[in-house]
Write a protein that holds these residues in place. Structure first.
Motif, PDB file in Angstrom:
ATOM      1  N   PHE A   1       2.218   9.778  -5.908  1.00 50.68           N
ATOM      2  CA  PHE A   1       2.116   9.189  -7.247  1.00 50.68           C
ATOM      3  C   PHE A   1       1.242  10.055  -8.151  1.00 50.68           C
ATOM      4  CE2 PHE A   1      -0.133   6.015 -10.059  1.00 50.68           C
ATOM      5  CZ  PHE A   1       0.914   5.900 -10.960  1.00 50.68           C
TER       6      PHE A   1
ATOM      7  N   GLN B   1       5.685   5.662  -9.052  1.00 46.66           N
ATOM      8  CA  GLN B   1       6.157   7.048  -9.144  1.00 46.66           C
ATOM      9  C   GLN B   1       7.538   7.103  -9.780  1.00 46.66           C
ATOM     10  OE1 GLN B   1       5.938   9.129  -5.379  1.00 46.66           O
ATOM     11  NE2 GLN B   1       7.558  10.557  -5.962  1.00 46.66           N
TER      12      GLN B   1
ATOM     13  N   LYS C   1       1.281   9.017   2.762  1.00 50.21           N
ATOM     14  CA  LYS C   1       0.290   9.337   1.725  1.00 50.21           C
ATOM     15  C   LYS C   1       0.921   9.190   0.334  1.00 50.21           C
ATOM     16  CE  LYS C   1      -2.614  10.521   4.973  1.00 50.21           C
ATOM     17  NZ  LYS C   1      -3.804   9.702   5.275  1.00 50.21           N
ATOM     18  N   THR C   2       1.419   7.990   0.064  1.00 43.95           N
ATOM     19  CA  THR C   2       2.186   7.802  -1.165  1.00 43.95           C
ATOM     20  C   THR C   2       1.308   7.762  -2.414  1.00 43.95           C
ATOM     21  OG1 THR C   2       2.160   5.414  -0.746  1.00 43.95           O
ATOM     22  CG2 THR C   2       4.097   6.640  -0.014  1.00 43.95           C
ATOM     23  N   ARG C   3       0.016   7.514  -2.229  1.00 43.00           N
ATOM     24  CA  ARG C   3      -0.862   7.559  -3.402  1.00 43.00           C
ATOM     25  C   ARG C   3      -0.930   8.972  -3.969  1.00 43.00           C
ATOM     26  NH1 ARG C   3      -6.088   3.715  -1.763  1.00 43.00           N
ATOM     27  NH2 ARG C   3      -4.877   1.789  -1.475  1.00 43.00           N
TER      28      ARG C   3
ATOM     29  N   PRO D   1       2.733   2.768  -4.794  1.00 39.64           N
ATOM     30  CA  PRO D   1       2.688   4.106  -5.401  1.00 39.64           C
ATOM     31  C   PRO D   1       4.078   4.704  -5.614  1.00 39.64           C
ATOM     32  CG  PRO D   1       1.034   3.935  -3.683  1.00 39.64           C
ATOM     33  CD  PRO D   1       1.897   2.714  -3.579  1.00 39.64           C
TER      34      PRO D   1
ATOM     35  N   LYS E   1       0.827  -1.206   0.000  1.00 45.09           N
ATOM     36  CA  LYS E   1       0.000   0.000   0.000  1.00 45.09           C
ATOM     37  C   LYS E   1       0.865   1.261   0.000  1.00 45.09           C
ATOM     38  CE  LYS E   1      -3.703   2.316   2.576  1.00 45.09           C
ATOM     39  NZ  LYS E   1      -4.588   2.244   3.772  1.00 45.09           N
TER      40      LYS E   1
END
Length: 445
Positions: free
Chosen positions: A385, A245, A380-382, A241, A237
């Motif tokens: 990305f 990225q 909050k890597t989404r 991302p 999860k």
């Protein structure tokens, strides 16, 4: 947890900067040897190197995700959680190595023949990539251990690892590219073997430090199996991302260089010069980026949200100072920097023109990257990305217009770097301001 005084931040970031410098030395060493071997070998290593780095971003992205997750466990004082992240990340990296090795060996020949107009160059690039693909197996161990050291702030060991890789790469390049003593003259393949061998030697050192070091006394990384389906999903999860990225960013840059090669002339060669020297500018940025992720993740895990803006401002100030110290030559003496990788007079002049044009974009990147890495450190890597997708979309559209539609000279084509870095910085800044409005967690003032 890590202290947020300037001295402590530098203690974490400086070894990473030196490590980045040494990694740049490896690239520059390969370039310097191959530019004196043949133009074909130089161009092939540069272009194929972009493909390799793009695929290697799978390991970097997953490693960065594990670093963030482990740093948060440090802030939470959760030793078993730390071990679970470590073990799950290693298993995911092994699966990645299998997949990417098969991709290079089975799929890349056809893709390379389709994309590269020069058939001889395409064959040379594939030969280079087939050898470099074995480095994926060293990365499974190297990235796993490196992520754990970065999570706890033990960056000196990462620096030593880079020194070992650089020294061994230089020695192996020297004897394998031109053929010294009993060693054959291997040229491009020799450079690929040298870099791959250097990465395995560095991996063996890191493995030794983990087996005999103190980290396992604080975090039970080997004592028992903590891998669960839930932990694997949590790793993915955060890491997926970041993986995409990195792949998106490098893929777009690879397309950019393919289009430059299609422009003809010496445009590819002078642009590859910029690529090698460019990484010198990224040294302080990447060093402080690694520190930012660790600091933000630890303080977020400890729920000390009020310290996050302080960390941001201090790292931004240090980043700007180090950029002015290390990369002022791009404005005042760019020719000297270019001569580190190429001594062809005409190429030096054209490359220096490009370097002056893009120098300002580096400062923008230094400031904006702190905002982006803050978002990564929060997990909050989404969104990071999403920022990457927006920035690269504008980047490739601009590149297409500059190259394919308007036929700009090569030095003005490189203005696309401003498009990318400005978009990335403003988007990240806007997201952090938005978080302040919808939560009670102060992440930016």
């Amino acid at each position: 947890m890590l202290d947020i005084r300037y001295k402590s931040i530098l203690t974490v970031a400086l070894p990473m900067m030196l490590s980045g410098f040494i990694q740049s030395v490896i690239s520059i060493t390969d370039a310097a040897f191959l530019s004196r071997f043949s133009k074909l070998a130089y161009d092939a290593s540069g272009s194929a190197g972009l493909w390799y780095i793009t695929m290697y971003m799978v390991f970097i992205g997953l490693g960065d995700g594990a670093q963030i997750a482990m740093a948060q466990k440090v802030g939470e004082k959760n030793a078993k959680g730390f071990a679970a992240v470590f073990q799950s990340n290693f298993l995911i990296l092994v699966i990645s190595a299998i997949t990417l090795t098969l991709l290079v060996q089975l799929c890349m020949p056809s893709l390379m023949a389709y994309l590269v107009t020069n058939n001889e160059l395409a064959r040379a690039e594939q030969s280079f990539l087939e050898i470099r693909s074995y480095s994926f197996w060293a990365a499974t161990i190297t990235i796993s251990i490196q992520a754990s050291y970065l999570a706890v702030g033990k960056t000196t060991l990462v620096l030593i690892t880079s020194v070992i890789a650089a020294v061994s790469n230089i020695i192996l390049d020297y004897v394998l590219v031109f053929g010294i003593g009993p060693f054959p003259r291997l040229g491009l393949e020799g450079a690929a073997i040298a870099s791959t061998g250097a990465e395995f030697l560095a991996m063996l050192f890191l493995l030794t430090t983990l087996i005999g070091g103190k980290l396992k006394k604080h975090y039970p990384v080997w004592k028992e199996n903590f891998i669960t389906k839930r932990q694997m999903n949590e790793n993915l999860k955060i890491g997926i991302p970041l993986l995409f990225q990195g792949i998106v960013a490098l893929s777009i840059w690879t397309i950019f260089f393919i289009w430059i090669e299609q422009m003809g002339g010496d445009n590819l060669t002078v642009s590859l010069n910029i690529r090698y020297v460019y990484f010198l500018a990224f040294i302080p940025i990447w060093g402080f980026a690694a520190a930012t992720k660790t600091y933000i993740a630890q303080y977020f895990g400890a729920k000390q949200f009020e310290q996050i803006p302080v960390i941001q401002k201090r790292i931004q100030l240090l980043t700007v100072c180090f950029l002015l110290l290390t990369f002022h030559g791009s404005i005042f003496y760019p020719e000297a920097l270019i001569r580190l990788v190429s001594d062809h007079p005409e190429h030096v002049v054209k490359s220096a023109q490009i370097l002056r044009v893009v120098s300002g974009s580096i400062l923008i990147y230094g400031l904006g990257s702190v905002y982006l890495q803050t978002i990564s450190g929060l997990g909050k890597t989404r969104f990071t990305f999403a920022v990457e997708c927006l920035a690269t979309s504008l980047y490739i559209i601009s590149a297409y217009l500059f190259i394919k539609v308007w036929n700009w000279p090569i030095q003005w084509v490189w203005l696309v770097e401003y498009v990318y870095f400005i978009t990335m910085g403003l988007s990240s800044f806007a997201y952090l301001k938005w978080i302040n409005r919808i939560t009670d967690k102060i992440v930016y003032e």
